[in-house]
Design a protein around this motif. Structure first.
Motif, PDB file in Angstrom:
ATOM      1  N   ASP A  81      71.616 151.575  61.187  1.00  0.00           N
ATOM      2  CA  ASP A  81      71.101 151.625  59.915  1.00  0.00           C
ATOM      3  C   ASP A  81      71.520 151.101  58.690  1.00  0.00           C
ATOM      4  O   ASP A  81      72.665 150.674  58.077  1.00  0.00           O
ATOM      5  CB  ASP A  81      71.758 153.243  59.223  1.00  0.00           C
ATOM      6  N   ARG A 137      70.711 153.808  64.324  1.00  0.00           N
ATOM      7  CA  ARG A 137      69.645 154.794  64.147  1.00  0.00           C
ATOM      8  C   ARG A 137      68.903 155.475  65.059  1.00  0.00           C
ATOM      9  O   ARG A 137      68.017 155.971  65.660  1.00  0.00           O
ATOM     10  CB  ARG A 137      68.034 153.905  63.111  1.00  0.00           C
ATOM     11  N   LYS A 163      60.463 156.976  64.299  1.00  0.00           N
ATOM     12  CA  LYS A 163      61.627 157.211  64.036  1.00  0.00           C
ATOM     13  C   LYS A 163      61.764 158.533  65.880  1.00  0.00           C
ATOM     14  O   LYS A 163      62.643 157.992  66.286  1.00  0.00           O
ATOM     15  CB  LYS A 163      60.796 158.792  63.615  1.00  0.00           C
TER      16      LYS A 163
END
Ligand SMILES: Cc1cc2nc3c(=O)[nH]c(=O)nc-3n(C[C@H](O)[C@H](O)[C@H](O)COP(=O)(O)OP(=O)(O)OC[C@H]3O[C@@H](n4cnc5c(N)ncnc54)[C@H](O)[C@@H]3O)c2cc1C
Length: 426
Positions: free
Chosen positions: A91, A75, A219
């Protein structure tokens, strides 16, 4: 074709299966749960600090499949957090399926819900393994990749009880050691204060239970460092299996990493206290479920082994991962798994076993940890390419590098290039 049976489908068992298959064997992985990767189902951190070097060495030796899968399913790549550089975060949701498909593509058989609890032997040789339902698997050689976590009685005796972790002992039954079934005495790791076992060093929060701002930061950057008010600090540094994260920054801040969940870099954290921190008002644990109180305990059953990763005192038995000693981590498990799988095929074919040369970080770590484990003080430490004592040693010996071309050249100079990619000639 020789038959290799790998017991345990964590990172070590998957690596052993791949290298044994590449070496030319028929390979079966037996796993007690219904998913591969074991504790790797909740880990995620790769390539941080010296793990970069170790991963590149194994890739250059021709068995980097698992590192390449993790790189692709990351990720976040090349991130920094306190004490750690150039980390990738795989991930945890998607990687197990990708590994499973890769094993099947290579022609490796994977059997789930198969908790080995009995063996049949003849003159010290293991002939077959069996689960409690009577399913039997015969093999020429066996690899013990059952890890060192659980069963529940260990978490209860040495920790805070069953915290309901990803290993799900109540449903699938606790870990059973193949080495133990073979009658070989195993050793237990400890902490600096002399107590037994070590608690997993991180837990996972349900990411969506955190504030929008924290989610956004995770994120975008992969990491969030939130300073703690003094009265909310909880100190669990000494309990950690992962001593590379036993730095004051991990006590004085909440450090979160985005692995799919929000990986909280402390073994556990009182939920009521945590919810007092802005952004954590609705926080809840994802793994272990009782992460407000405890975590899984590990390092209860390590096999005596040589630097070929053959179990000492046994005939046709090899070991890898945490079972092979106090090396902590996915990368570390893949390194020992790769060597154990390869040597298991050499053994079955009556060929000379090989070690990884000590001039390479991966070979040095295997022999250094064995040597350290022969000393009482060495048994209270944990070793990893990513920090603490072993990363210091890597740097002192000039074994640490993030220059891939230099690492590959070193591997070639030791005659190890693609060694694990080739089938062993009969
Ligand atoms: C919460 C947590 C977070 C972590 N985070 C990271 C991280 O971010 N990065 C990192 O590098 N390391 C991390 N680690 C450490 C790392 O996961 C382990 O050191 C490493 O993956 C161990 O791999 P293993 O294959 O030796 O053992 P395990 O992962 O324990 O796998 C052993 C497998 O054997 C199976 N098994 C046991 N007994 C039997 C039996 N009798 N029959 C069949 N199957 C059996 C188990 O079900 C399990 O799947 C973390 C560990 C934990 C617990």
């Amino acid at each position: 074709m020789k038959k290799v049976i790998v017991v345990g489908g964590g990172w070590a068992g998957c690596a052993a299966a791949i290298s044994a298959r590449k070496a030319g064997a028929e390979v079966t992985v037996l796993e007690r749960m219904d998913m591969l990767l074991g504790t790797g189902l909740v880990g995620g951190i790769m390539r941080n600090n010296g793990r970069y070097t170790a991963a590149e060495e194994i890739i250059a030796m021709g068995c980097g499949d698992l590192f390449e899968i993790c790189d692709k399913s990351s990720r976040h790549i090349n991130i920094e957090f306190p004490g750690h550089k150039h980390a990738n975060l795989y991930d945890v949701g998607k990687t197990p399926g990708q590994v499973m498909r890769h094993l099947l593509k290579l022609g490796i058989k994977v059997v789930f819900n198969m908790r080995v609890s009995k063996i049949a032997t003849d003159n010290g040789r293991i002939l077959s393994v069996e689960d409690s339902r009577g399913n039997i698997y015969e093999g020429d050689v066996f690899v013990d990749a059952t890890g060192t976590a659980g069963p529940i009685k260990n978490c209860t005796k040495y920790g805070n009880g069953c915290a309901m972790c990803i290993l799900r002992c109540p449903s699938f039954g606790g870990r059973v050691s193949l080495t133990g079934l073979a009658g070989i005495e195993e050793s237990m790791g400890g902490k600096a204060d002399g107590s037994i076992g070590a608690m997993s060093g991180s837990c996972k929060l349900y990411k969506e239970s955190l504030s929008e701002e924290i989610q956004k930061e995770l994120k975008e950057k992969g990491v969030a460092v939130i300073p703690l008010p003094k009265d909310l600090i909880e100190d669990h540094l000494d309990a950690k299996a992962c001593q590379q994260y036993a730095l004051p920054q991990f006590r004085d801040n909440i450090i979160l990493l985005d692995t799919g969940h929000a990986k909280l870099m402390t073994p556990y954290y009182n939920l009521e206290t945590l919810r007092k921190i802005p952004g954590f008002e609705d926080a809840r644990f994802e793994d272990p479920y009782a992460g407000g109180k405890g975590n899984s305990m590990r390092y209860f059953a390590m096999a005596p082994r040589d630097n070929y990763l053959k179990v000492e005192g046994a005939e046709n038995l090899f070991c890898c991962g945490e079972k092979a000693g106090l090396l902590v981590g996915h990368t570390e498990a893949i390194v020992t798994g790769t060597l154990a799988g390869h040597n298991s095929v050499r053994y079955a074919l009556g060929k000379e076993l090989i070690t990884i040369p000590e001039g390479l970080a991966t070979g040095d770590a295997i022999s250094y940890v064995k040597e350290e484990m022969s000393k009482p003080e060495g048994m209270t430490k944990k070793y990893t390419f990513s920090g603490s004592v072993y990363f210091e040693r890597m740097k002192d010996l000039n074994l640490y590098s993030i220059d891939s071309a230099e690492i590959w050249k070193r591997v070639e100079e030791y005659g190890m290039k693609n060694i694990f990619a080739r089938a062993i000639e009969k």
